[in-house]
Design an enzyme around this catalytic site. Structure first.
Site, short mmCIF file in Angstrom:
data_model
loop_
_atom_site.label_atom_id
_atom_site.label_comp_id
_atom_site.label_asym_id
_atom_site.label_seq_id
_atom_site.Cartn_x
_atom_site.Cartn_y
_atom_site.Cartn_z
N ILE A 136 -1.15 -6.82 -10.49
CA ILE A 136 0.92 -7.19 -10.61
C ILE A 136 0.57 -8.41 -9.62
O ILE A 136 0.43 -8.18 -8.09
CB ILE A 136 1.59 -6.23 -10.24
CG1 ILE A 136 1.03 -5.09 -10.80
CG2 ILE A 136 3.08 -5.90 -10.15
CD1 ILE A 136 1.71 -3.44 -10.10
N GLY A 187 -14.61 8.31 -14.03
CA GLY A 187 -14.43 7.83 -13.49
C GLY A 187 -13.03 7.12 -12.12
O GLY A 187 -12.97 6.44 -11.49
N LYS A 205 -2.57 -1.16 1.76
CA LYS A 205 -1.47 -1.99 1.14
C LYS A 205 -0.33 -1.75 1.46
O LYS A 205 0.59 -3.01 1.49
CB LYS A 205 -2.09 -1.28 -0.81
CG LYS A 205 -2.94 -1.73 -1.17
CD LYS A 205 -2.78 -0.89 -2.54
CE LYS A 205 -4.45 -0.38 -2.99
NZ LYS A 205 -5.02 0.40 -4.56
N GLY A 302 -9.12 -2.66 -12.02
CA GLY A 302 -9.77 -2.78 -13.10
C GLY A 302 -9.97 -3.94 -12.63
O GLY A 302 -9.71 -5.05 -11.95
#
Lengths: 428, 428
Positions: A136, A187, A205, A302
């Site tokens: 994002i 995972g 964050k 990812g």
């Protein structure tokens, strides 16, 4: 045309994605920046290991200083993580005039201002879009998209692991420990899940997002953090009854230049757009004085989503190189930080109490709330056939945190209250 | 320090918002761009009219050329709308080295490439964030945030009026005409609502988004447009039965460099994030090869949200002025446009047929689908006590548009089919 040379620190999941995009999209990238982009050197832990992506073995090195000291390298892409040693490497790279693209949230949360200051001094770019909410583009949105507005609130689901766990608990009625084990098997959660489930990852964050959104240097220790390990199936069931989901929300708020930043499991009304962000997805909700409500949704992690953000930063650095304007659009903060006190932090609350099942208890409870000026919105007493005593689910109107702390303290000393089972903020 | 001078064309709703933000946030803006930003002249239709914002009467003019020819003015902010005359004014302003910030979707959809080419020639910036989805910074996201990725799909709810109408129809079971009247009374729809309800406004915005997303010059006439005026309460009821909402979606798709762009009422499965975008809110869903699914949500119109985007663009222009790099980060498209044929446009479909209620009809229908290789996912025949004949609700697997057109044509000639009541794409 002379290629722009990149030194890539780290060839794990994200580093591999960066190689794939830079090589696979080379033509598209060139038409944007009018130069080939070449990954000239790659720092790895073990140069002899086999890789899922084909890289020229002669580019691999196990010595980070080889990248930092290589005068041919224009840009360092740092995706290896780490804080202390990594900071030293990047500061030295900046000292030598190299630009930095990093996905390192820990580093930016802890030492962001120091690194940005050095970059400014040396006329270098430091971009870190991938450090928060992977795919994002929230960082450039905060810096550029809302440059004209005054941001008053940022709420983020910025940790995919905990959102996966809470989504599973909500949708399948499973217990925290079972879902955590499943997430570890898939995972989605680390063997030691502490950083995710206790909210530390989200806090880092939120440090970055609130520093950008409020343009004041928020430190990690300014963030009030609580994780999800104590969230029970019972909490979720009652949340559903109130038309809410439980989400691990980072919440940064500003009123009259006073700010507060926290991370905690929060009841979110289903009508709020962030309530329906499920699974490993991330979302950042931004409220601006002028723009009103906005939300940005996408994959939080990812290989490819994160690599996309990194290469977009890389493109921005190369464009700036061509224009000769690196280091000029700094995200260094310039406002004085003023933190809210507990008296200034207001929100609605949900409270689940286990109380004695006798006449007069509700009155005592109500008296405590009244004493600390906390106004009750609703009280439910669900049937609890298999428990001794009664359950009380209390929703409050907006109350300040100091008063809520005082209420909790009073309940701890009130014999009619057996246990304070849960206390959550309510949003939406 | 010498102020940057802005000529504001238009002092309606959005223009007023621009004045409010530039004046109200002056200190914040100055700390970003290190210059005062001054609105030096304002073009209005009637200089004697009273205003909801205080402006110096000496700044008002009814002559647009006064702004274009004023050598002191650095930047034109165009929020008056119009196409032909406005284009001439802006081209002349660019000719004279002025930068442009515009909210004019009609102009950018029709003449965007001409204006961007002139800007590039003259080294000027043209920014138009506010032209699509008001407060959502989707244009800079497409240009910068996804610069490294290949965007494969853009789906947008980019018209607030129609989304308001469809939301009301869905949530309250009201009919199209009644909700339209209500929307007109509330000021959400124009007296002549054609441009909104027939999808033209959305088509202009999709022209802009697809041109940016695919970097090929999509023209308004490339967009296949259908509005919402034929959407019935019956359609919505059946959509709900299938777990869907009906939304007016702009859909731009790319496969192997072949693209298609359309606007039409579409069934969206409720599990898709765009299905829950309600009321006058806008959202743009972007799928990229690497990043996967993302969505950007916010107010699509309104004085302050739109003004926020304009002033953010203004800040970007001023920063570029300071850096001396205006006109260098052009959004001019550079790829050849290749449009998909109907044979290449694939999607799932929903079809509502009114058929004769006798044995063998379903077989005939199935034969037609089979003949054109369209595979049926489900058929429902709801009870319709008060109608002659039967209703058939058919959902298909992905089929190409040419085949679906052939199916429809065959049904028009099949006596067993009394009426093709509706055909919609299905997404999500």
């Amino acid at each position: 045309m002379k290629p722009v040379k990149v030194g890539l620190m780290g060839l794990g999941t994200v580093g591999t994605g960066v190689v794939r995009i830079v090589e696979g999209h080379q033509a598209d990238l060139q038409s944007q920046v009018a130069s080939p982009i070449e990954i000239a050197k790659i720092l790895v832990k073990d140069a002899s290991k086999s890789r899922s992506v084909v890289v020229d073995a002669s580019k691999l090195t196990e010595d980070p200083w080889e990248l930092v000291r290589d005068e041919e390298i224009d840009i360092i892409v740092e995706v290896m993580g780490g804080v202390g040693a990594t900071k030293e490497l990047l500061l030295e790279a900046l000292e030598r005039g190299k630009h930095i693209v990093t996905a390192n949230k820990d580093l930016m949360a802890l030492h962001g201002q120091e690194i940005l200051a050095k970059a400014k001094e040396k006329g270098c770019d430091v971009f870190y879009e991938a450090s928060v909410a992977g795919g994002i583009p929230i960082i450039r949105t905060l810096i550029e998209g809302f440059s004209s507005d005054r941001i008053t609130k940022i709420m983020g689901i910025v940790n995919g692991t905990t959102n996966y766990i809470l989504t599973k608990m909500s949708q399948e009625g499973a217990d925290y420990q079972d879902v955590l084990k499943e997430a570890q098997a898939l995972g989605y959660a680390e063997a030691d899940p502490t950083s995710d489930v206790e909210g530390l990852d989200a806090a880092r964050k939120m440090t970055i997002l609130s520093t950008l959104g409020f343009r004041a240097n928020v430190a990690l220790e300014d963030v009030d953090v609580r994780g999800i390990s104590a969230v029970t199936q019972e909490d979720i069931r009652y949340a559903h009854q109130l038309g809410c989901e439980i989400k691990l929300l980072g919440i940064a708020e500003r009123q009259d230049d006073y700010i507060s930043v926290s991370v905690q499991p929060t009841l979110v009304r289903r009508s709020h757009p962030i309530a329906s962000v499920n699974g490993v997805f991330n979302a950042v909700y931004v409220h601006g004085e002028a723009v009103g409500e906005t939300m940005f949704y996408g994959p939080g992690a990812g290989e490819m989503p994160t690599a996309t953000s990194i290469v977009a930063d890389l493109v921005a650095v190369v464009k700036n190189m061509k224009l000769g304007v690196n280091g000029r659009q700094s995200s260094l903060s310039y406002k004085e930080k003023k933190l809210k006190t507990d008296e200034q932090i207001a929100s609605k609350y949900f409270m689940l109490l286990h109380v004695e099942d006798r006449a007069g208890v509700l009155m005592q409870i109500a008296q405590v709330f009244s004493k600390y000026d906390v106004s009750i919105e609703s009280v439910m007493q669900p049937a609890t056939p298999d428990q001794q005593g009664a359950q009380l689910i209390i929703s409050t109107h907006a109350a300040d945190k100091a008063s809520m702390n005082a209420v909790q303290k009073a309940f701890e000393e009130l014999p009619a209250v057996k246990t304070i089972k849960s206390v959550y903020r309510v949003e939406g």
